[in-house]
Write an enzyme that holds these catalytic residues in place. Sequence first.
Site, PDB file in Angstrom:
ATOM      1  N   TRP A 186       0.834  -1.219   0.000  1.00  0.00           N
ATOM      2  CA  TRP A 186       0.000   0.000   0.000  1.00  0.00           C
ATOM      3  C   TRP A 186       0.858   1.254   0.000  1.00  0.00           C
ATOM      4  O   TRP A 186       0.549   2.230  -0.694  1.00  0.00           O
ATOM      5  CB  TRP A 186      -0.962   0.004   1.181  1.00  0.00           C
TER       6      TRP A 186
ATOM      7  N   ASP B 222      -1.536   6.890   6.160  1.00  0.00           N
ATOM      8  CA  ASP B 222      -2.618   5.977   5.795  1.00  0.00           C
ATOM      9  C   ASP B 222      -2.836   5.043   6.981  1.00  0.00           C
ATOM     10  O   ASP B 222      -2.058   4.118   7.196  1.00  0.00           O
ATOM     11  CB  ASP B 222      -2.186   5.192   4.544  1.00  0.00           C
TER      12      ASP B 222
ATOM     13  N   LYS C  66     -11.798  -1.818   7.680  1.00  0.00           N
ATOM     14  CA  LYS C  66     -10.961  -2.662   8.525  1.00  0.00           C
ATOM     15  C   LYS C  66     -11.310  -2.501  10.007  1.00  0.00           C
ATOM     16  O   LYS C  66     -11.697  -3.453  10.648  1.00  0.00           O
ATOM     17  CB  LYS C  66      -9.493  -2.376   8.264  1.00  0.00           C
TER      18      LYS C  66
HETATM   19  C1  LIG Z   1      -6.816  -1.944   2.664  1.00  0.00           C
HETATM   20  C2  LIG Z   1      -5.840  -0.870   2.604  1.00  0.00           C
HETATM   21  C3  LIG Z   1      -5.835   0.079   1.566  1.00  0.00           C
HETATM   22  C4  LIG Z   1      -6.825   0.032   0.426  1.00  0.00           C
HETATM   23  O1  LIG Z   1      -8.037   0.510   0.885  1.00  0.00           O
HETATM   24  P1  LIG Z   1      -9.268   0.769  -0.102  1.00  0.00           P
HETATM   25  O2  LIG Z   1     -10.246   1.413   0.827  1.00  0.00           O
HETATM   26  O3  LIG Z   1      -9.700  -0.557  -0.622  1.00  0.00           O
HETATM   27  O4  LIG Z   1      -8.825   1.674  -1.174  1.00  0.00           O
HETATM   28  C5  LIG Z   1      -4.906   1.080   1.610  1.00  0.00           C
HETATM   29  N1  LIG Z   1      -4.012   1.172   2.598  1.00  0.00           N
HETATM   30  C6  LIG Z   1      -3.975   0.276   3.612  1.00  0.00           C
HETATM   31  C7  LIG Z   1      -2.963   0.428   4.696  1.00  0.00           C
HETATM   32  C8  LIG Z   1      -4.884  -0.763   3.639  1.00  0.00           C
HETATM   33  O5  LIG Z   1      -4.848  -1.646   4.642  1.00  0.00           O
END
Ligand SMILES: *Cc1c(COP(=O)(O)O)cnc(C)c1O
Length: 372
Positions: free
Chosen positions: A107, A175, A199
Site C-alpha cells: 500500500w 494511511d 478494517k
Molecule cells: C486496505 C488498505 C488500503 C486500500 O483501501 P481501499 O479502501 O480498498 O482503497 C490502503 N491502505 C492500507 C494500509 C490498507 O490496509
Amino acid sequence: MKRVYNFSPGPSMLPLPVLERAAAEMTDTNGTGQSVMEMSHRSADFKPIIEKTEGLLRSLMGIPSNYRVLFLQGGASLQFSMVPLNLAGSAAGQARKKAAYIDTGVWAKKAAEEGAKFVDAELRASSADRSYTYIPEAPAPKPDDAFYHITPNNTIVGTRWAALPETGTVPLVADISSCILSEELDVSRFGILYAGAQKNLGPAGTTVVIIREDLIGKAPPQTPAMLRYDIHAKELSMYNTPPCYGIYIIGLVLEWIQEKGGAKALEELNREKAALLYAYLEQSRLFRSPVEKPFRSMMNIPFVGVEPDPELDKRFVREAAEAGLVNLAGHRLVGGMRASIYNAMPKAGVEALVKFMEQFEKKFEKGFGKGK
Ligand SMILES: *Cc1c(COP(=O)(O)O)cnc(C)c1O
C-alpha cells in the site's frame, strides 16, 4: 445463529452488538419510520447521525479543533491521489513539487506510485530489500517537501511503525486504514490522516479523512470538484450524496468503542490479543512470524511454515475454516497465513485460533494419522 471468527484483512468483522442494533433499527431508525438507507442526506433525520459520528470520532481520537473530519468515498486508494493533488498539485505551467514517501509494503508503494502522477514522489527509504519485514530508518524531510507520507500499519506484511518520524514543519501524512483507533495516536503530529473504513471502523464505502485546516484550499484550479478537500470541507461532506449508511454504522461502531473504554482500553486489549498469538509463534516448531520483532503489527499477524510447504498451508486454512476460524490464508504476495485481529475480533477468537494451532501442530507431529 451461526457466527464465525473472521480473520479477514478487510472487509472484516464488525462487533456483534453493532450488527444487532443495526438490524433492530433497520426499518425504523430513531422513530423516523425509515431506514438510514432511505433517508435524504440533507434531512433533519440524517443530520444528527452524521454529527454524532463526527463528534464521537473527535472525542475518541482527541482530534484538535483546527482539524476537519471528512467522510468521503473512493477508499484509501483515492487518497493516494487526493493527498498529492491537494497538497502539492501544480497548476498548468508551474514546476512540479516534491514529496517524501517511505516504502514499507504494497500500500505504501501504491501511494507513492499514484503520487508520482502529480508530484515528484521520492522514495526516501524502503524495506523492500528484506521483503518488507521491518520498518526502515526514516530520514529527515527536505525543507521543500510538500508532505511526508507513511503507512503506520502495513496490512499485508504485518509491520508497524514503533515510533513516528520527526518531520518538523513538513506535514506528516499517514494511511491509517488498518490501525485507526486500534491504539492511541497523537493527531496533532499529522497534517492528514486517512482510512478506508472497512478494517477497523465500519463497512466498505466510506473513507475518513482528518485534515489540518491550513492544508485545505491548496488544490490547483483544474482539480475535479469531487477530489478537492476544500469543497468537501465547505459542504460538510455533503457536496454530493455521502455514504449515509456507512456513516451511520461507523457511528454505532464508535459508540461501541466508547463503551469499551476508548482507544487506550482497546490498545491494551489489542496488545494482549497480539501477544497471545506471537507467544505461540515464538515457541512453535511448525510456524513462525516472518516479521522482525520490533516492528510486529498488533492488527495483522502473518505466519509461515518453519519449513515452507504450500500444501500444509492449504490444509491449515481449510481445517481452520471447518473449525469456524475463517479467512486465514495469507496475502498472495506473502504466502502462508495471516490473522487480522482488528478491534472487533474478541480475545476469545484469538484464544480459539491459538488452541487450534496447537492442536494442528500436534497432529502434524504425529504425521496426521496415516496420511503422511
Ligand atoms: C486496505 C488498505 C488500503 C486500500 O483501501 P481501499 O479502501 O480498498 O482503497 C490502503 N491502505 C492500507 C494500509 C490498507 O490496509
